[in-house]
Scaffold this active site. Structure first.
Site, mmCIF file in Angstrom:
data_model
loop_
_atom_site.group_PDB
_atom_site.id
_atom_site.type_symbol
_atom_site.label_atom_id
_atom_site.label_comp_id
_atom_site.label_asym_id
_atom_site.label_seq_id
_atom_site.Cartn_x
_atom_site.Cartn_y
_atom_site.Cartn_z
ATOM 1 C CD GLU A 1 -22.948 21.461 -27.102
ATOM 2 O OE1 GLU A 1 -22.455 20.926 -26.106
ATOM 3 O OE2 GLU A 1 -24.119 21.881 -27.139
ATOM 4 C CD GLU B 1 -17.481 3.161 -19.520
ATOM 5 O OE1 GLU B 1 -18.257 3.837 -18.846
ATOM 6 O OE2 GLU B 1 -17.316 3.329 -20.734
ATOM 7 C CG HIS C 1 -18.990 5.473 -22.810
ATOM 8 N ND1 HIS C 1 -18.687 5.409 -21.476
ATOM 9 C CD2 HIS C 1 -19.514 6.696 -23.018
ATOM 10 C CE1 HIS C 1 -19.014 6.562 -20.898
ATOM 11 N NE2 HIS C 1 -19.523 7.349 -21.814
#
Lengths: 379, 299
Positions: free
Chosen positions: B20, B211, B249
């Site tokens: 990554e 959120e 999440h």
């Protein structure tokens, strides 16, 4: 992951917190034998991961082993707020002198764990905090200092708990840290008529992120899966991030925020989302195929909405995934696909070329949601 | 000028030599970011070639800072090693640590946040896409080619919703976009970003994406009322999320009546922040606001 009461009790015992003698079983017959071993008179407690067991009739006193068997038979299989009782814990009754409340919980705003303690235990602590806020003590804990005995004594004194409760507070901190818990709660913590401090009921939530360093978790997971619905268990087995909901539109997207947003937009179009499936970044064809097969196997789904914004994910790769999924999964319900962002044009072309009669494309998220809602209702 | 990250920023990448780390270091460089080094004690002294640039690998953050004057680090190391990585960066006295890593145990992030705070290191994340100042620098995994430099500042808990809004408003452009992450405990908050955007002359309007879970958006609303004079447009995800379930999440979970999308929307609207019903509608509100007469927000 939430633990059952009996699992929390066992953890507390390992860390030197006094708990009542108890046994757990999933059979009424075995409950009788447990009661015999525990001295005859027992409290029979439903093991479910939800509050309000007492009010629902899931906690009862049995006078002797025969009564314990009868009571266990009544409680096993009972539905408490959507949770089926799969096991009961039988515990020796305790003569209570006074009840307290202690817990450690994450305070997201402060970014710290806080100790919460009150001399008014046994009831809903949020209720106590609302009615008599001065009766609830909150103490933020420095992660590098923790809760040594001295700190525990200060918390106990501030809340008006007996000094012996400080031992419980110190031990409970060790449970929190060493077991990677996000919440440890004892309610009630009681002083018995004989002056002992005992944890009568407890709640522990473990941090799923710490699984890699907590070897004992896999065994607990099996019991977790038993309570989980069939589709969620199937999705978990495939490593999918899936939540079953009540509606008729299956929702697949990339990224938690975008999937939550998609659910809202679908609901805004007058349809109800049937599930939440986040294929994450860089979704492979395999994940798409697995995800589609889980969603298509849900009989309540009448249309599927695939909503992908290509950020890191390339839309042509997602389209390839859908095409490969169409080869391995028989599509029986209409599929509305919205691809936008990185390589969207190529992705759309791939789906156009496949020209599956049940696959439709839309260029905007709102438009796609409207179409998916129409198709779901037409079915 | 932008916030937290500019073309002057000198960026280290902890975990650059992993898969990554390699992929995104290449992207960061392509976006014009001055990536001055990677950190990996086992590969110190070597360098890694990215197209036309050789990026040296240092044995520690401190070595990298001393050799290059780095002031930002981007952390890609696996969850088990993230706590040590952030604490090392804080020990070295770096100004900004952007923690991309997902899945860090909460006890570890609680510890490194407390440690970084004591050492004066700003942390963004964890479990976040990082931040981008389009046309200048990119620290993290936000795609650099969605949009161009412009006058909107954006702060968000969610990665893909950030990308979606950047895309919808790509013709206007952005000063800086900050993904603060969806974990229960994050370093830099909505409020920190609001304060920085308020002070940033390049930012005319602020987009705030929230959120379900926690009370960060409610607190941000209170802050907007007290201290923000620039227009703020918001979007909240999770109106239909069920109570008590983790929605992707780790921080997106509604407990009882707190943390609901309804409560967040109401708190924001009560202080004059317009809240879009969908990402597209949110973008329309932004365009409307930018086209309209420049007037102070009315309470």
């Amino acid at each position: 992951m939430d633990l059952y009461e009996h699992q929390a009790r066992q953890l507390f015992e390992e860390y030197g917190i006094l708990v009542p003698r108890a046994e757990v079983t999933d059979s009424a017959k075995e409950a009788r034998a447990c009661a015999e071993r525990l001295g005859g008179r027992v409290v029979v407690k439903a093991q479910v991961k939800t509050g309000g067991r007492g009010k629902a009739g899931g906690v009862k006193l049995a006078a002797d082993p025969a009564a314990a068997e009868l009571t266990a038979r009544q409680i096993l299989g009972m539905d408490i707020k959507g949770h089926t009782v799969g096991a009961v814990m039988l515990a020796q009754p305790v003569e209570i002198d006074s009840e307290f409340y202690v817990s450690y919980v994450l305070d997201r705003t402060q970014g710290r764990f806080v100790a919460i303690a009150s001399a008014e235990g046994g009831m809903d602590i949020e209720e106590v905090a609302a009615i008599r806020p001065e009766a609830v003590v909150r103490v933020p804990i420095d992660p590098f200092e923790g809760v040594p005995r001295q700190k525990a004594a200060e918390i106990a004194a501030a809340a008006g708990l007996p000094d012996a409760a400080a031992d419980t507070l110190a031990a409970l901190w060790n449970v929190l840290i060493r077991e990677d818990a996000l919440l440890v709660e004892v309610n009630p913590l009681v002083r018995t008529a004989r002056g002992e401090i005992l944890a009568l009921d407890g709640k522990v939530t473990l941090d799923d992120n710490a699984r890699f360093r907590q070897a004992r978790w896999d065994a607990r997971d099996e019991t977790q899966d038993r309570e989980r619905g069939g589709l969620e268990a199937a999705a978990a087995a495939k490593g999918l991030n899936y939540v079953k909901l009540d509606g008729e539109v299956g929702v697949i997207g990339n990224g938690a925020g975008l999937v939550m947003s998609t659910l809202d937009v679908v609901a805004g179009c007058g349809a109800r989302p049937a599930d939440f499936l986040d294929i994450g970044g860089g979704a492979s064809a395999q994940i798409m195929a697995d995800g589609l097969s889980v969603i298509l196997s849900d009989p309540s789904v009448t249309a599927v909405f695939v909503n992908v914004f290509g950020g890191i994910t390339a839309c042509d790769a997602v389209a390839d995934g859908i095409v490969r999924a169409l080869d391995s999964v028989r599509l029986t319900k209409p599929l509305v696909v919205r691809l936008d962002g990185n390589n969207a044009a190529r992705g759309r072309a791939i789906l156009d070329e496949r020209a599956h009669p049940l696959v439709e494309q839309a260029t905007t998220m709102d438009g796609a949601a409207r179409r998916a809602a129409e198709l779901a209702h037409a079915a | 000028m932008a916030i937290f990250l500019t073309k002057e920023s000198k960026v280290l990448v902890q975990g650059m030599t992993g898969a990554e780390g390699m992929k995104h270091t290449r992207r960061m460089l392509a976006a014009g970011t001055d990536v001055v080094g990677g950190v990996n004690p086992r590969k110190a002294g070597r360098s890694v070639d990215f197209d036309d640039r050789a990026v040296p690998v240092f044995g520690s953050v401190l070595d990298g800072m001393e050799a290059t004057g780095a002031d930002v680090t981007v952390v890609f190391v696996p969850p088990a090693f993230s706590k040590a990585a952030v604490m090392e960066a804080a020990d070295a006295g770096i100004g900004l640590a952007v923690v991309i890593t997902e899945g860090i145990p909460v006890h570890d992030s609680v510890a490194f946040h407390a440690y970084a705070e004591r050492h004066g290191t700003r942390v963004i994340g964890p479990n976040c896409p990082g931040l981008i100042t389009p046309g200048q620098a990119n620290a993290g995994i936000i795609p650099a080619d969605i949009t161009k430099p412009g006058r909107i500042g954006l702060v968000s808990k969610s990665g893909t919703l950030t990308y979606q809004l950047m895309y919808e408003l790509r013709d206007i452009g952005f000063s800086t976009c900050v993904g603060i992450g969806g974990d229960p405990v994050v370093g830099t908050t909505h409020i920190d970003c609001l304060a920085a955007f308020e002070a940033d002359p390049d930012t005319e309007l602020i987009v705030l994406i929230g959120e379900i879970g926690g009370d960060a958006e409610e607190r941000a609303a209170a802050y907007v009322q007290e201290s923000v004079s620039k227009p703020v447009v918001a979007y909240i995800a999770g109106f239909t999320a069920p109570e008590g379930r983790t929605m992707g999440h780790a921080g997106a979970i509604v407990s009882g009546s707190s943390g609901t999308a309804q409560a967040k929307k109401a708190a924001l609207e009560a202080v004059g922040v317009r809240v879009g019903g969908t990402p597209t509608e949110t973008a329309e509100l932004v365009l409307e606001r930018l086209a309209g007469p420049a007037r102070p927000r009315t309470e």
